[in-house]
Design an enzyme around this catalytic site. Structure first.
Site, mmCIF file in Angstrom:
data_model
loop_
_atom_site.group_PDB
_atom_site.id
_atom_site.type_symbol
_atom_site.label_atom_id
_atom_site.label_comp_id
_atom_site.label_asym_id
_atom_site.label_seq_id
_atom_site.Cartn_x
_atom_site.Cartn_y
_atom_site.Cartn_z
ATOM 1 N N CYS A 2 0.838 -1.185 0.000
ATOM 2 C CA CYS A 2 0.000 0.000 0.000
ATOM 3 C C CYS A 2 0.879 1.243 0.000
ATOM 4 O O CYS A 2 2.083 1.177 -0.194
ATOM 5 C CB CYS A 2 -0.899 0.003 1.237
ATOM 6 S SG CYS A 2 -1.895 -1.497 1.431
ATOM 7 N N ARG A 49 -4.708 1.485 -0.770
ATOM 8 C CA ARG A 49 -4.618 0.047 -0.525
ATOM 9 C C ARG A 49 -4.575 -0.775 -1.803
ATOM 10 O O ARG A 49 -5.388 -0.576 -2.711
ATOM 11 C CB ARG A 49 -5.799 -0.431 0.327
ATOM 12 C CG ARG A 49 -5.651 -1.901 0.742
ATOM 13 C CD ARG A 49 -6.809 -2.366 1.587
ATOM 14 N NE ARG A 49 -6.558 -3.733 2.038
ATOM 15 C CZ ARG A 49 -7.495 -4.639 2.252
ATOM 16 N NH1 ARG A 49 -8.774 -4.319 2.068
ATOM 17 N NH2 ARG A 49 -7.185 -5.852 2.655
ATOM 18 N N LEU A 50 -3.579 -1.684 -1.853
ATOM 19 C CA LEU A 50 -3.541 -2.768 -2.829
ATOM 20 C C LEU A 50 -3.922 -4.016 -2.051
ATOM 21 O O LEU A 50 -3.164 -4.491 -1.202
ATOM 22 C CB LEU A 50 -2.140 -2.910 -3.434
ATOM 23 C CG LEU A 50 -1.970 -3.947 -4.539
ATOM 24 C CD1 LEU A 50 -2.753 -3.554 -5.787
ATOM 25 C CD2 LEU A 50 -0.495 -4.130 -4.879
ATOM 26 N N ILE A 53 -4.340 -9.345 1.449
ATOM 27 C CA ILE A 53 -4.834 -10.211 2.521
ATOM 28 C C ILE A 53 -6.103 -9.588 3.093
ATOM 29 O O ILE A 53 -6.168 -8.378 3.320
ATOM 30 C CB ILE A 53 -3.766 -10.382 3.614
ATOM 31 C CG1 ILE A 53 -2.565 -11.167 3.064
ATOM 32 C CG2 ILE A 53 -4.325 -11.097 4.840
ATOM 33 C CD1 ILE A 53 -1.399 -11.268 4.015
ATOM 34 N N ASN A 74 1.881 -0.054 5.477
ATOM 35 C CA ASN A 74 2.256 -0.537 4.151
ATOM 36 C C ASN A 74 3.181 -1.736 4.332
ATOM 37 O O ASN A 74 4.200 -1.622 5.010
ATOM 38 C CB ASN A 74 2.982 0.583 3.383
ATOM 39 C CG ASN A 74 3.677 0.074 2.127
ATOM 40 O OD1 ASN A 74 3.211 -0.862 1.482
ATOM 41 N ND2 ASN A 74 4.795 0.686 1.776
ATOM 42 N N GLY A 75 2.833 -2.857 3.728
ATOM 43 C CA GLY A 75 3.715 -4.015 3.800
ATOM 44 C C GLY A 75 2.959 -5.311 3.982
ATOM 45 O O GLY A 75 1.751 -5.394 3.764
ATOM 46 N N ASP A 99 -3.588 -8.531 8.458
ATOM 47 C CA ASP A 99 -2.367 -8.343 9.248
ATOM 48 C C ASP A 99 -2.310 -6.939 9.832
ATOM 49 O O ASP A 99 -1.635 -6.713 10.840
ATOM 50 C CB ASP A 99 -1.121 -8.665 8.421
ATOM 51 C CG ASP A 99 -1.001 -7.850 7.141
ATOM 52 O OD1 ASP A 99 -1.994 -7.226 6.728
ATOM 53 O OD2 ASP A 99 0.096 -7.859 6.537
#
Length: 637
Positions: A2, A49-50, A53, A74-75, A99
């Site tokens: 993200c 956001r990409l 999950i 982000n991550g 997450d």
């Protein structure tokens, strides 16, 4: 994967939602699936956001149940399920499968110490309204970027510098970084090309509270070579493979398909061979090459893809497409592009985005396992130099150095980089020997001389602090300087195409093991990455195991001499470039003339100068991107 951005007000002024929206929109490409902003007291958070999950439930910025702690993150945290179980055992309840919520509740439970429990890649911002504390953190290896600037009673931060610019930061060139840039291609410390903008360094946190100001702390240190703590070469080859398999398996956590960037080199081929049996469907693999066959590894990549039965895709790019994309990619990277290989990386990322959202890459293996030729060349020069100084009197050594300049050009290029011509010591044999512009060249290039900070200061300090011998010390320094630049390139070029890249070689648990391996297991004779080659022997074709390293060469020198000479005329010798007063006019003219006649190959040097000028026109001058793209098209025509 993200993008995050935010504003912290030191005083009582309200956060402006319009600025926050602009910051989020500037990094839309990092997260085209979803976005949000939240203002809580003196802090505003923006998020793009990409979705990877918990696609339905991971909206950000996210708050805790009491809505007094907010996170923009982000991550990917690969051990989030284990952490969730630990937190549930402590009585915590969750409302999503993401997450992000695990990180949020880990902070609520353990405070700033939570980052030591995270296994993965991350750049995060947490606003704790109870304590009036802003908490920023970046992962151990620097896989995810995070920038910040303190200005006019506020702190701006974001995944990319363009978010800070969108938030009101006025771009000014940080002239102090120019000597380091022309020597090394990049800045190794927390400085950037933007005056007043800093990187949050890998494995660091930043906190702010009223009355305490900004505090930056380190939460993890890279281990060095502890050669007496390991077994035999064969035993470690087995362990390298087992640990890498575990890292790959961990990195496969995703609610969407995971592909692989396949260069045809040892590292990505090894990932391919180990990853293929772990997934139910054939792996999607992606490669990129050039029209010029001498600069393309596509044949090796296709052979590996056939061996593992992957669904393979590749793209071939021309000089026209390469330079046509350059202005846009400099905008995406925020700073001058250090390595021409960034451009094909974006092309293969765009290809991958047509099929997957996540890819594995082989970044980090060369630094961990001493894969670059410069490591063994430096070690050899250092050993032979000791012998030479022992047997040759000072007068003979001086006469030999003087004679180097009279050698034929082809031989001189080799000898002048050896112990016969260079002073001893790591500064000259490693740092200066592989600089783009050497110290004498910098003296001529830089207007007013090369005064200023030592461009090798950080690398030398890390080298001196590292345990082990010279080979291990070089690895230790590169993992915290050179690799950080490569990871920024990997992040920005893949996120420009809205795709997440993961780096199993840089899982911190694998790094802690591999970094501590004795250098004698990594370089054996003239063989680099020896223990990794042995570990991957069962899954990598022999042709890949034994082939020399190419390092993804790009024929930029020839292109600058031929059809794209007009870009050199405009961005190196043109009036606007010269008027900036950064470089000596006469030296630039001589540099270009030597390159054009073939007397010397200055392709890498011209690449840096072209990129710096395009960057200044984009960010400092505010020139529209379309104008610069037109310049490249006109040169191609």
């Amino acid at each position: 994967m993200c993008g995050i951005a935010g504003i912290l007000k030191f005083g009582s002024q309200p956060v402006e939602r319009t600025r926050l929206n602009a910051m989020g929109e500037s990094i839309h490409h990092r997260g085209p699936d979803d976005g949000g902003v939240e203002i809580a007291g003196r802090v505003g958070l923006a998020h793009r956001r990409l979705s990877i999950i918990d696609i339905a439930g991971g909206h950000q910025p996210m708050a805790n149940r009491a809505r007094n702690i907010w996170i923009a993150y982000n991550g990917e945290i690969y051990n989030f399920r284990e952490l969730r179980g630990e937190l549930e055992a402590l009585g915590r309840a969750f409302t999503t499968r993401s997450d992000t919520e695990v990180v949020l509740q880990a902070y609520e439970q353990w405070g700033e110490a939570c980052v030591a429990r995270l296994r993965g890649m991350f750049a995060l911002a947490i606003w704790d309204q109870r304590r009036q504390q802003l908490f920023l953190a970046r992962d151990r290896m620097g896989i995810k970027p995070l920038y910040y600037a303190v200005r006019d009673g506020e702190l701006l931060f974001g995944s990319e510098i363009k978010a800070l610019v969108a938030g009101g930061l006025r771009p000014r060139l940080n002239r102090a970084v120019i000597p380091e840039f022309v020597a090394n291609r990049y800045t190794a410390g927390d400085d950037t090309f933007f005056e007043g903008v800093h990187k949050l360094m890998p494995a660091h946190t930043l906190t702010w509270r009223p009355g305490q100001g900004v505090k930056v702390r380190r939460f993890w240190n890279l281990p060095g070579d502890v050669a007496d703590a390991h077994g035999t070469f064969a035993e470690n080859a087995v362990e390298v493979r087992e640990r890498l398999e575990e890292s790959i398996q961990t990195h496969l956590v995703s609610d969407v398909p995971v592909g692989l960037f396949l260069s045809g080199g040892l590292d990505s081929s090894g990932l391919a061979g180990l990853m293929a049996p772990m997934v139910a469907e054939p792996v999607h693999t992606f490669s990129v090459g050039f029209d010029e066959q001498g600069y393309s590894e596509l044949g090796y990549a296709r052979a590996v893809a056939e061996a593992i039965g992957s669904t393979h895709h590749d793209v071939v790019i021309s000089a026209d497409r390469f330079f046509g994309a350059l202005p846009s990619l400099i905008w995406h990277e925020d700073e001058p592009i250090a390595f021409p290989s960034s451009v094909p990386l974006n092309f293969v990322s765009r290809l991958a985005r047509e099929h997957v959202k996540v890819v594995m890459t082989g970044e980090g293996a060369d630094e961990l396992f001493l894969g670059y030729n410069r490591y063994r060349v430096t070690a050899l020069n250092e050993r032979l130099g000791r012998v030479w100084r022992a047997i040759a009197p000072a007068m003979l050594r001086g006469a030999t150095r003087d004679a180097v300049g009279r050698l034929p050009r082809s031989l001189r290029r080799i000898v002048e980089r050896s112990f016969l011509a260079r002073p001893d010591g790591i500064r000259d044999l490693f740092c200066e020997n592989f600089s783009v512009f050497s110290a004498p060249m910098r003296e001529q290039l830089l207007a007013g001389g090369a005064a200023g900070a030592d461009p090798h200061a950080r690398a030398l300090a890390l080298f001196e602090a590292a345990p082990g011998g010279d080979l291990s010390k070089m690895s230790y320094a590169d993992l915290q300087t050179y690799l950080v630049e490569l990871l920024m390139k990997q992040d920005q070029m893949s996120m420009a195409a809205s795709i997440e890249s993961r780096v199993p070689f840089l899982d911190h648990q694998f790094v802690e093991y591999a970094a501590a391996l004795p250098a004698k297991y990594k370089v054996r004779g003239w063989t680099t990455k020896a223990v990794l080659r042995e570990a991957l022997r069962p899954v990598v074709p022999d042709a890949v195991l034994t082939r020399p390293k190419m390092g993804f060469p790009v024929p930029v020198g020839r292109w600058c001499r031929e059809q794209f000479r007009p870009l050199v005329d405009e961005y190196v010798l043109g009036g606007r470039a010269r008027d900036r007063g950064l470089f000596d006019d006469r030296y630039l003219t001589r540099l270009v003339a030597e390159h054009q006649t073939g007397h010397r190959d200055h392709g890498d040097r011209l690449w840096l100068l072209i990129n710096l000028e395009i960057w200044q026109r984009l960010y400092v001058d505010g020139e529209p991107l379309a104008n610069l793209a037109h310049e490249a098209d006109r040169a191609a025509a």
